[in-house]
Design a protein around this motif. Structure first.
Motif, PDB file in Angstrom:
ATOM      1  N   ASP A 218      16.817   5.773  -6.168  1.00 34.10           N
ATOM      2  CA  ASP A 218      16.867   4.618  -6.599  1.00 34.10           C
ATOM      3  C   ASP A 218      15.489   3.825  -6.239  1.00 34.10           C
ATOM      4  OD1 ASP A 218      18.015   2.411  -8.036  1.00 34.10           O
ATOM      5  OD2 ASP A 218      19.333   1.571  -6.300  1.00 34.10           O
ATOM      6  N   THR A 219      14.386   4.372  -6.584  1.00 26.94           N
ATOM      7  CA  THR A 219      13.245   3.716  -6.133  1.00 26.94           C
ATOM      8  C   THR A 219      12.440   3.415  -7.393  1.00 26.94           C
ATOM      9  OG1 THR A 219      13.140   5.148  -4.082  1.00 26.94           O
ATOM     10  CG2 THR A 219      11.143   4.042  -4.962  1.00 26.94           C
ATOM     11  N   LEU A 220      11.813   2.308  -7.408  1.00 23.49           N
ATOM     12  CA  LEU A 220      10.700   1.679  -8.483  1.00 23.49           C
ATOM     13  C   LEU A 220       9.431   1.816  -7.729  1.00 23.49           C
ATOM     14  CD1 LEU A 220      10.669   0.589 -11.320  1.00 23.49           C
ATOM     15  CD2 LEU A 220      10.919  -1.653 -10.423  1.00 23.49           C
ATOM     16  N   VAL A 221       8.508   2.295  -8.500  1.00 24.99           N
ATOM     17  CA  VAL A 221       7.022   2.274  -7.926  1.00 24.99           C
ATOM     18  C   VAL A 221       6.254   1.759  -9.105  1.00 24.99           C
ATOM     19  CG1 VAL A 221       5.185   3.796  -7.118  1.00 24.99           C
ATOM     20  CG2 VAL A 221       7.525   4.533  -6.654  1.00 24.99           C
ATOM     21  N   VAL A 222       5.663   0.702  -8.918  1.00 23.11           N
ATOM     22  CA  VAL A 222       4.869  -0.047  -9.678  1.00 23.11           C
ATOM     23  C   VAL A 222       3.197   0.003  -9.114  1.00 23.11           C
ATOM     24  CG1 VAL A 222       4.324  -2.327 -10.950  1.00 23.11           C
ATOM     25  CG2 VAL A 222       6.770  -1.436 -10.573  1.00 23.11           C
ATOM     26  N   GLY A 223       2.524   0.205 -10.424  1.00 18.38           N
ATOM     27  CA  GLY A 223       1.040   0.054 -10.011  1.00 18.38           C
ATOM     28  C   GLY A 223       0.082   0.686 -11.141  1.00 18.38           C
ATOM     29  N   GLY A 224      -1.246   0.746 -10.619  1.00 19.78           N
ATOM     30  CA  GLY A 224      -2.076   1.427 -11.659  1.00 19.78           C
ATOM     31  C   GLY A 224      -2.024   2.837 -11.703  1.00 19.78           C
ATOM     32  N   THR A 225      -2.371   3.285 -12.998  1.00 16.96           N
ATOM     33  CA  THR A 225      -2.371   4.690 -13.031  1.00 16.96           C
ATOM     34  C   THR A 225      -3.777   5.513 -13.021  1.00 16.96           C
ATOM     35  OG1 THR A 225      -2.691   4.222 -15.416  1.00 16.96           O
ATOM     36  CG2 THR A 225      -0.315   4.640 -14.716  1.00 16.96           C
ATOM     37  N   GLU A 226      -4.544   5.209 -12.061  1.00 20.78           N
ATOM     38  CA  GLU A 226      -5.810   5.856 -11.878  1.00 20.78           C
ATOM     39  C   GLU A 226      -5.382   7.411 -11.818  1.00 20.78           C
ATOM     40  OE1 GLU A 226      -9.886   6.252 -11.277  1.00 20.78           O
ATOM     41  OE2 GLU A 226      -8.913   4.355 -11.555  1.00 20.78           O
ATOM     42  N   ALA A 227      -4.466   7.753 -11.164  1.00 19.25           N
ATOM     43  CA  ALA A 227      -4.065   9.052 -11.074  1.00 19.25           C
ATOM     44  C   ALA A 227      -2.592   9.117 -11.219  1.00 19.25           C
ATOM     45  CB  ALA A 227      -4.252   9.724  -9.707  1.00 19.25           C
ATOM     46  N   THR A 228      -1.806   8.393 -10.537  1.00 18.50           N
ATOM     47  CA  THR A 228      -0.658   8.360 -10.455  1.00 18.50           C
ATOM     48  C   THR A 228       0.073   7.181  -9.747  1.00 18.50           C
ATOM     49  OG1 THR A 228       1.742   9.378 -10.337  1.00 18.50           O
ATOM     50  CG2 THR A 228       0.225   9.832  -8.849  1.00 18.50           C
ATOM     51  N   VAL A 229       1.292   6.419  -9.995  1.00 18.45           N
ATOM     52  CA  VAL A 229       1.768   5.613  -9.422  1.00 18.45           C
ATOM     53  C   VAL A 229       2.592   5.867  -8.058  1.00 18.45           C
ATOM     54  CG1 VAL A 229       1.483   3.835 -11.151  1.00 18.45           C
ATOM     55  CG2 VAL A 229       3.643   4.759 -11.074  1.00 18.45           C
ATOM     56  N   VAL A 230       2.674   7.014  -7.869  1.00 24.35           N
ATOM     57  CA  VAL A 230       3.657   7.721  -6.988  1.00 24.35           C
ATOM     58  C   VAL A 230       2.899   7.944  -5.795  1.00 24.35           C
ATOM     59  CG1 VAL A 230       5.463   9.374  -6.560  1.00 24.35           C
ATOM     60  CG2 VAL A 230       5.193   8.219  -8.680  1.00 24.35           C
ATOM     61  N   SER A 231       1.961   8.610  -5.871  1.00 21.34           N
ATOM     62  CA  SER A 231       1.435   9.432  -4.727  1.00 21.34           C
ATOM     63  C   SER A 231       0.051   8.416  -4.086  1.00 21.34           C
ATOM     64  CB  SER A 231       0.916  10.565  -4.734  1.00 21.34           C
ATOM     65  OG  SER A 231       0.416  11.351  -3.846  1.00 21.34           O
ATOM     66  N   VAL A 232       0.145   8.418  -2.859  1.00 10.86           N
ATOM     67  CA  VAL A 232      -0.990   7.655  -2.047  1.00 10.86           C
ATOM     68  C   VAL A 232      -2.372   8.676  -2.288  1.00 10.86           C
ATOM     69  CG1 VAL A 232      -1.877   6.976  -0.080  1.00 10.86           C
ATOM     70  CG2 VAL A 232       0.342   6.441  -0.636  1.00 10.86           C
ATOM     71  N   SER A 233      -2.264   9.781  -1.996  1.00 11.47           N
ATOM     72  CA  SER A 233      -3.094  10.712  -2.166  1.00 11.47           C
ATOM     73  C   SER A 233      -3.845  10.929  -3.295  1.00 11.47           C
ATOM     74  CB  SER A 233      -2.742  12.473  -1.705  1.00 11.47           C
ATOM     75  OG  SER A 233      -1.919  12.831  -2.102  1.00 11.47           O
ATOM     76  N   ALA A 234      -3.212  10.329  -4.464  1.00  7.04           N
ATOM     77  CA  ALA A 234      -3.782  10.640  -5.780  1.00  7.04           C
ATOM     78  C   ALA A 234      -4.807   9.555  -6.105  1.00  7.04           C
ATOM     79  CB  ALA A 234      -2.520  10.338  -6.925  1.00  7.04           C
ATOM     80  N   PHE A 235      -4.996   8.458  -5.343  1.00  7.80           N
ATOM     81  CA  PHE A 235      -6.274   7.768  -5.473  1.00  7.80           C
ATOM     82  C   PHE A 235      -7.443   8.260  -5.058  1.00  7.80           C
ATOM     83  CE2 PHE A 235      -2.980   3.848  -4.797  1.00  7.80           C
ATOM     84  CZ  PHE A 235      -2.657   4.281  -6.093  1.00  7.80           C
ATOM     85  N   PRO A 236      -8.519   8.156  -6.017  1.00  5.48           N
ATOM     86  CA  PRO A 236      -9.723   8.734  -5.597  1.00  5.48           C
ATOM     87  C   PRO A 236     -10.232   7.627  -4.685  1.00  5.48           C
ATOM     88  CG  PRO A 236      -9.521   8.700  -8.131  1.00  5.48           C
ATOM     89  CD  PRO A 236      -8.249   8.071  -7.406  1.00  5.48           C
ATOM     90  N   PRO A 237     -10.956   8.134  -3.739  1.00  5.99           N
ATOM     91  CA  PRO A 237     -11.804   7.093  -2.542  1.00  5.99           C
ATOM     92  C   PRO A 237     -12.464   6.273  -3.546  1.00  5.99           C
ATOM     93  CG  PRO A 237     -11.937   9.416  -1.965  1.00  5.99           C
ATOM     94  CD  PRO A 237     -11.327   9.563  -3.467  1.00  5.99           C
ATOM     95  N   GLY A 238     -12.480   4.868  -3.271  1.00  8.99           N
ATOM     96  CA  GLY A 238     -13.320   3.948  -4.068  1.00  8.99           C
ATOM     97  C   GLY A 238     -12.967   3.689  -5.289  1.00  8.99           C
ATOM     98  N   SER A 239     -11.648   3.791  -5.697  1.00  3.86           N
ATOM     99  CA  SER A 239     -11.122   3.433  -6.844  1.00  3.86           C
ATOM    100  C   SER A 239     -10.334   2.083  -6.703  1.00  3.86           C
ATOM    101  CB  SER A 239      -9.937   4.492  -7.434  1.00  3.86           C
ATOM    102  OG  SER A 239      -9.064   4.382  -6.473  1.00  3.86           O
TER     103      SER A 239
END
Length: 192
Positions: A93-114
């Protein structure tokens, strides 16, 4: 023959009434969120990070990943380089909202400096809680990414959830067919 028509009309009418009474409804919810997160330290390009958004969807439809329709970003005081989206995970029952640089679910998906971020709301349909916040920005180089909690500060905000009942299209079609059957029988009854 008149008795059979009367029974047919009565059965069709009761079917139409029963279908209308049992029309399935989709439980669309609208989630309005305003947040403020601070305590990221002296190298953070923006502190606190503030924003608000609105999401409308049906939690009974199951998992949704990186959906960009049904969501609007009302305000945000950091740069966002990617489309704004949401992910709903029904099991937790979790809602994750954000940018889709890689995915809105995983912290590790953000490239450094994005330039990206996400906000996590746990227990969305029972006891909504702003559970986590994460953001990355291109500058300054000394700040790569920040997470709320512990020494990084705490998330603060409000969540307003509205539930809207919307008739399912298939239920409306069934009702229209039943109503058409009643009209057809009534018209046949009037003919000499």
């Amino acid at each position: 023959m008149t008795f059979i028509r009367a029974v047919g009309l009565a059965l069709s009418l009761s079917l139409a009434i029963t279908l209308q009474a049992t029309v399935a409804n989709a439980a669309l919810i609208t989630v309005d969120v305003s947040f403020s997160v601070g305590g990221f330290g002296p190298s953070a390009p923006v502190d606190p990070v503030t924003g608000s958004y609105t999401v409308t969807f049906d939690p009974d439809d199951g998992a949704v990943a990186d959906e960009t329709s049904g969501i609007s970003l009302n305000s945000l005081n950091i740069v966002l380089d990617s489309p704004f989206a949401f992910t709903y995970i029904p099991g937790s029952d979790t809602l994750v909202v954000g940018g889709t640089e890689a995915t809105v679910v995983s912290v590790s998906a953000f490239p450094p400096g994005s330039n990206d971020f996400f906000v996590v709301i746990s227990d969305l349909t029972t006891a909504p809680n702003l559970a986590n916040f994460f953001y990355c920005q291109e500058a300054p180089a000394s700040f790569n990414c920040g997470v709320d909690g512990g020494s990084q500060g705490e998330i603060d905000g409000t969540i307003v959830i509205d539930t809207v009942q919307v008739p399912e299209p298939s239920a409306l079609a069934l009702f229209a067919v039943a109503l058409g059957g009643v009209g057809f029988l009534a018209r046949r009854r009037r003919r000499p």
